[in-house]
Motif scaffolding. Structure first.
Motif, PDB file in Angstrom:
ATOM      1  N   ALA A  65      15.755   7.428   4.975  1.00 25.25           N
ATOM      2  CA  ALA A  65      16.902   8.393   4.799  1.00 25.25           C
ATOM      3  C   ALA A  65      16.298   9.733   5.454  1.00 25.25           C
ATOM      4  CB  ALA A  65      18.073   8.893   3.615  1.00 25.25           C
ATOM      5  N   VAL A  66      14.891  10.222   4.854  1.00 30.04           N
ATOM      6  CA  VAL A  66      14.482  11.591   5.612  1.00 30.04           C
ATOM      7  C   VAL A  66      13.123  11.213   5.537  1.00 30.04           C
ATOM      8  CG1 VAL A  66      15.791  12.221   2.824  1.00 30.04           C
ATOM      9  CG2 VAL A  66      13.073  11.860   3.266  1.00 30.04           C
ATOM     10  N   SER A  67      13.579   9.864   7.054  1.00 38.10           N
ATOM     11  CA  SER A  67      12.803  10.058   7.417  1.00 38.10           C
ATOM     12  C   SER A  67      12.923   9.610   8.929  1.00 38.10           C
ATOM     13  CB  SER A  67      11.628   8.708   7.538  1.00 38.10           C
ATOM     14  OG  SER A  67      11.067   8.790   5.702  1.00 38.10           O
ATOM     15  N   TYR A  68      13.697   9.758   9.668  1.00 33.80           N
ATOM     16  CA  TYR A  68      14.794  10.148  10.447  1.00 33.80           C
ATOM     17  C   TYR A  68      15.319   8.316  10.567  1.00 33.80           C
ATOM     18  CZ  TYR A  68      12.900  14.050  11.264  1.00 33.80           C
ATOM     19  OH  TYR A  68      12.314  15.493  11.195  1.00 33.80           O
ATOM     20  N   GLY A  69      15.443   8.010   9.566  1.00 38.96           N
ATOM     21  CA  GLY A  69      15.260   6.469   9.585  1.00 38.96           C
ATOM     22  C   GLY A  69      14.291   5.520  10.454  1.00 38.96           C
ATOM     23  N   GLN A  70      13.664   5.595  10.141  1.00 39.54           N
ATOM     24  CA  GLN A  70      12.474   4.698  10.577  1.00 39.54           C
ATOM     25  C   GLN A  70      12.399   3.965   9.869  1.00 39.54           C
ATOM     26  OE1 GLN A  70       9.318   6.533  12.955  1.00 39.54           O
ATOM     27  NE2 GLN A  70       8.952   8.531  12.017  1.00 39.54           N
ATOM     28  N   PRO A  71      12.780   2.430  10.843  1.00 35.48           N
ATOM     29  CA  PRO A  71      12.811   1.099  10.033  1.00 35.48           C
ATOM     30  C   PRO A  71      11.266   0.214   9.189  1.00 35.48           C
ATOM     31  CG  PRO A  71      12.389   0.360  12.589  1.00 35.48           C
ATOM     32  CD  PRO A  71      12.748   2.630  12.293  1.00 35.48           C
ATOM     33  N   GLN A  72      10.304   0.759  10.217  1.00 41.20           N
ATOM     34  CA  GLN A  72       9.080   0.297   9.582  1.00 41.20           C
ATOM     35  C   GLN A  72       9.145   0.603   7.870  1.00 41.20           C
ATOM     36  OE1 GLN A  72       9.408   2.873  12.418  1.00 41.20           O
ATOM     37  NE2 GLN A  72       7.646   3.174  13.471  1.00 41.20           N
ATOM     38  N   ILE A  73       9.050   2.055   7.613  1.00 48.09           N
ATOM     39  CA  ILE A  73       9.701   2.456   6.050  1.00 48.09           C
ATOM     40  C   ILE A  73       9.971   1.408   4.976  1.00 48.09           C
ATOM     41  CG2 ILE A  73      10.182   4.214   4.244  1.00 48.09           C
ATOM     42  CD1 ILE A  73       8.695   5.326   6.739  1.00 48.09           C
ATOM     43  N   THR A  74      11.044   0.169   5.601  1.00 46.44           N
ATOM     44  CA  THR A  74      11.378  -0.188   4.885  1.00 46.44           C
ATOM     45  C   THR A  74      11.352  -1.288   5.681  1.00 46.44           C
ATOM     46  OG1 THR A  74      13.607  -0.315   5.963  1.00 46.44           O
ATOM     47  CG2 THR A  74      13.342   0.883   3.773  1.00 46.44           C
ATOM     48  N   ASP A  75      10.974  -2.422   6.842  1.00 44.98           N
ATOM     49  CA  ASP A  75      10.449  -3.566   7.212  1.00 44.98           C
ATOM     50  C   ASP A  75       8.708  -4.196   6.739  1.00 44.98           C
ATOM     51  OD1 ASP A  75      12.991  -3.746   8.037  1.00 44.98           O
ATOM     52  OD2 ASP A  75      12.605  -3.241   9.877  1.00 44.98           O
ATOM     53  N   ALA A  76       8.139  -2.865   6.626  1.00 39.21           N
ATOM     54  CA  ALA A  76       6.736  -3.037   6.428  1.00 39.21           C
ATOM     55  C   ALA A  76       6.585  -3.479   5.084  1.00 39.21           C
ATOM     56  CB  ALA A  76       5.939  -1.861   6.687  1.00 39.21           C
ATOM     57  N   PHE A  77       5.526  -4.057   4.622  1.00 38.46           N
ATOM     58  CA  PHE A  77       4.738  -4.555   3.453  1.00 38.46           C
ATOM     59  C   PHE A  77       5.317  -3.873   2.543  1.00 38.46           C
ATOM     60  CE2 PHE A  77       2.198  -6.561   0.146  1.00 38.46           C
ATOM     61  CZ  PHE A  77       2.975  -7.518  -0.256  1.00 38.46           C
ATOM     62  N   ARG A  78       4.173  -2.374   2.635  1.00 39.24           N
ATOM     63  CA  ARG A  78       3.574  -1.398   1.895  1.00 39.24           C
ATOM     64  C   ARG A  78       4.246   0.312   2.721  1.00 39.24           C
ATOM     65  NH1 ARG A  78       4.927  -4.416  -1.233  1.00 39.24           N
ATOM     66  NH2 ARG A  78       4.032  -5.191  -3.193  1.00 39.24           N
ATOM     67  N   LEU A  79       4.651   1.137   1.767  1.00 40.10           N
ATOM     68  CA  LEU A  79       4.429   2.206   2.323  1.00 40.10           C
ATOM     69  C   LEU A  79       3.580   3.185   1.473  1.00 40.10           C
ATOM     70  CD1 LEU A  79       5.264   4.759   3.865  1.00 40.10           C
ATOM     71  CD2 LEU A  79       7.076   5.461   2.115  1.00 40.10           C
ATOM     72  N   LEU A  80       2.654   3.636   2.615  1.00 39.88           N
ATOM     73  CA  LEU A  80       1.652   4.632   1.272  1.00 39.88           C
ATOM     74  C   LEU A  80       1.830   6.064   2.382  1.00 39.88           C
ATOM     75  CD1 LEU A  80       0.023   1.240   1.516  1.00 39.88           C
ATOM     76  CD2 LEU A  80      -2.281   2.975   2.586  1.00 39.88           C
ATOM     77  N   VAL A  81       2.057   6.588   0.838  1.00 42.31           N
ATOM     78  CA  VAL A  81       2.218   7.755   0.786  1.00 42.31           C
ATOM     79  C   VAL A  81       0.966   8.990   0.989  1.00 42.31           C
ATOM     80  CG1 VAL A  81       3.996  10.243   0.683  1.00 42.31           C
ATOM     81  CG2 VAL A  81       4.546   8.193   0.911  1.00 42.31           C
ATOM     82  N   PHE A  82       0.493   9.932   1.888  1.00 45.39           N
ATOM     83  CA  PHE A  82      -1.086  10.227   1.465  1.00 45.39           C
ATOM     84  C   PHE A  82      -0.585  12.004   1.439  1.00 45.39           C
ATOM     85  CE2 PHE A  82      -4.447   7.970   3.361  1.00 45.39           C
ATOM     86  CZ  PHE A  82      -3.773   6.848   4.565  1.00 45.39           C
ATOM     87  N   CYS A  83      -1.178  12.469   0.074  1.00 50.58           N
ATOM     88  CA  CYS A  83      -0.410  13.304  -0.389  1.00 50.58           C
ATOM     89  C   CYS A  83      -1.699  14.315  -0.562  1.00 50.58           C
ATOM     90  CB  CYS A  83      -0.092  13.184  -1.934  1.00 50.58           C
ATOM     91  SG  CYS A  83       1.172  11.999  -2.147  1.00 50.58           S
ATOM     92  N   ALA A  84      -1.517  15.436  -0.332  1.00 45.16           N
ATOM     93  CA  ALA A  84      -2.939  16.628  -0.727  1.00 45.16           C
ATOM     94  C   ALA A  84      -2.430  17.226  -1.836  1.00 45.16           C
ATOM     95  CB  ALA A  84      -2.911  17.798   0.690  1.00 45.16           C
ATOM     96  N   ASN A  85      -3.505  17.191  -2.617  1.00 44.83           N
ATOM     97  CA  ASN A  85      -3.581  17.860  -3.957  1.00 44.83           C
ATOM     98  C   ASN A  85      -3.742  19.428  -3.561  1.00 44.83           C
ATOM     99  OD1 ASN A  85      -6.302  15.844  -4.633  1.00 44.83           O
ATOM    100  ND2 ASN A  85      -4.766  16.461  -6.116  1.00 44.83           N
ATOM    101  N   THR A  86      -3.020  20.026  -3.897  1.00 46.61           N
ATOM    102  CA  THR A  86      -2.568  21.527  -4.047  1.00 46.61           C
ATOM    103  C   THR A  86      -2.899  22.459  -5.052  1.00 46.61           C
ATOM    104  OG1 THR A  86      -0.549  21.661  -5.537  1.00 46.61           O
ATOM    105  CG2 THR A  86      -0.504  20.799  -3.020  1.00 46.61           C
ATOM    106  N   LYS A  87      -4.229  21.465  -6.283  1.00 49.43           N
ATOM    107  CA  LYS A  87      -4.841  22.238  -7.003  1.00 49.43           C
ATOM    108  C   LYS A  87      -6.258  21.805  -7.242  1.00 49.43           C
ATOM    109  CE  LYS A  87      -3.894  24.055 -11.834  1.00 49.43           C
ATOM    110  NZ  LYS A  87      -3.987  23.993 -13.077  1.00 49.43           N
ATOM    111  N   ILE A  88      -7.130  22.748  -5.952  1.00 52.91           N
ATOM    112  CA  ILE A  88      -8.352  22.427  -5.940  1.00 52.91           C
ATOM    113  C   ILE A  88      -9.057  23.776  -6.850  1.00 52.91           C
ATOM    114  CG2 ILE A  88      -9.914  21.987  -5.421  1.00 52.91           C
ATOM    115  CD1 ILE A  88      -8.016  19.598  -4.922  1.00 52.91           C
ATOM    116  N   ASP A  89      -9.255  23.270  -8.014  1.00 54.88           N
ATOM    117  CA  ASP A  89      -9.777  24.202  -9.029  1.00 54.88           C
ATOM    118  C   ASP A  89     -11.345  24.079  -9.735  1.00 54.88           C
ATOM    119  OD1 ASP A  89      -8.843  23.231 -10.893  1.00 54.88           O
ATOM    120  OD2 ASP A  89      -7.387  24.060 -11.611  1.00 54.88           O
TER     121      ASP A  89
END
Ligand SMILES: Cc1cc2nc3c(=O)[nH]c(=O)nc-3n(C[C@H](O)[C@H](O)[C@H](O)COP(=O)(O)O)c2cc1C
Length: 212
Positions: A65-89
């Motif tokens: 719903a917050v991905s412009y309704g792109q059907p891949q999000i639910t049709d594919a086997f898995r969704l991968l979210v690449f997240c940047a670390n914001t605390k590189i200390d």
């Protein structure tokens, strides 16, 4: 390796719009995907990102719903979210130095020069610059995933078409010092996806390369 074989696979790869929701990847394939991401190059080897591999369908519906309704999000086997670390200390840096020390059997003392270099460069960036730097590294991992998946013979769709802040909220990423950066779905293409038959559109090589 036969290079032409690899190039053929890169032609075969395309950003899959329509996945076949009935075709699953097995555990070994998922393990290979993880290794391809894990083995990606990154600046100083710091790997300033984490990757969520999302199976949960309720969660994926919310994210769609917050991905412009792109059907891949639910049709594919898995969704991968690449997240940047914001605390590189310094704690993050010291954990990395410890990992090198233990993995390669080098004393922490002998790694001081490397630690100093990273401390005096990457760690001195202002927070915004550092996050952009971390996000660039996450994109490299995405690139590796795309090539690997082509090589493995299944499919992926890289995506920037989603609301990053809403992903952060839905997935509770801020509390974990993470920021959703880029996403990809993996699985098998649907035979009905006509895009798989479309010719590749690319810049001609004389516009892309200069040999000097
Ligand atoms: C960083 C990135 C973001 C992208 N975002 C989307 C997206 O949100 N939705 C989509 O359907 N395709 C997306 N694409 C796919 C591109 O449109 C596609 O890779 C490009 O048109 C080249 O086609 P090909 O990959 O099929 O050869 C994205 C690709 C990349 C690399």
């Amino acid at each position: 390796m036969n290079n032409q074989n690899y190039i053929d696979k890169l032609y075969y790869r395309y950003a899959t719009k329509k996945f076949d929701p009935t075709k699953n990847l097995d555990d070994e394939q998922i393990e290979d995907v993880k290794k391809a991401i894990q083995l990606s190059a990154s600046s100083y080897g710091l790997q300033p990102y984490e990757v969520l591999i999302i199976k949960d369908m309720d969660l994926r519906k919310k994210l769609k719903a917050v991905s412009y309704g792109q059907p891949q999000i639910t049709d594919a086997f898995r969704l991968l979210v690449f997240c940047a670390n914001t605390k590189i200390d310094e704690d993050y840096l010291d954990a990395y130095i410890k990992n090198i020390s233990e993995t390669r059997g080098i004393s922490i003392d002998d790694l001081k020069g490397m630690r100093d270099t990273i401390y005096n460069t990457t760690l001195q960036m202002d927070e915004e610059t550092k996050t952009i730097w971390a996000q660039k590294q996450a994109y490299l991992a995405l690139g590796n995933l795309l090539s690997a998946v082509a090589h493995f013979g299944f499919d992926a769709c890289p995506m920037e078409g989603f609301e990053n802040d809403k992903y952060d909220d839905i997935l509770g990423l801020k509390e974990k010092n993470l920021k959703a950066t880029v996403i990809a779905t993996i699985g098998y293409r649907s035979e009905e996806d006509q895009l798989q038959h479309a010719k590749k559109v690319r810049k001609p090589q004389n516009e892309l390369f200069t040999e000097i």
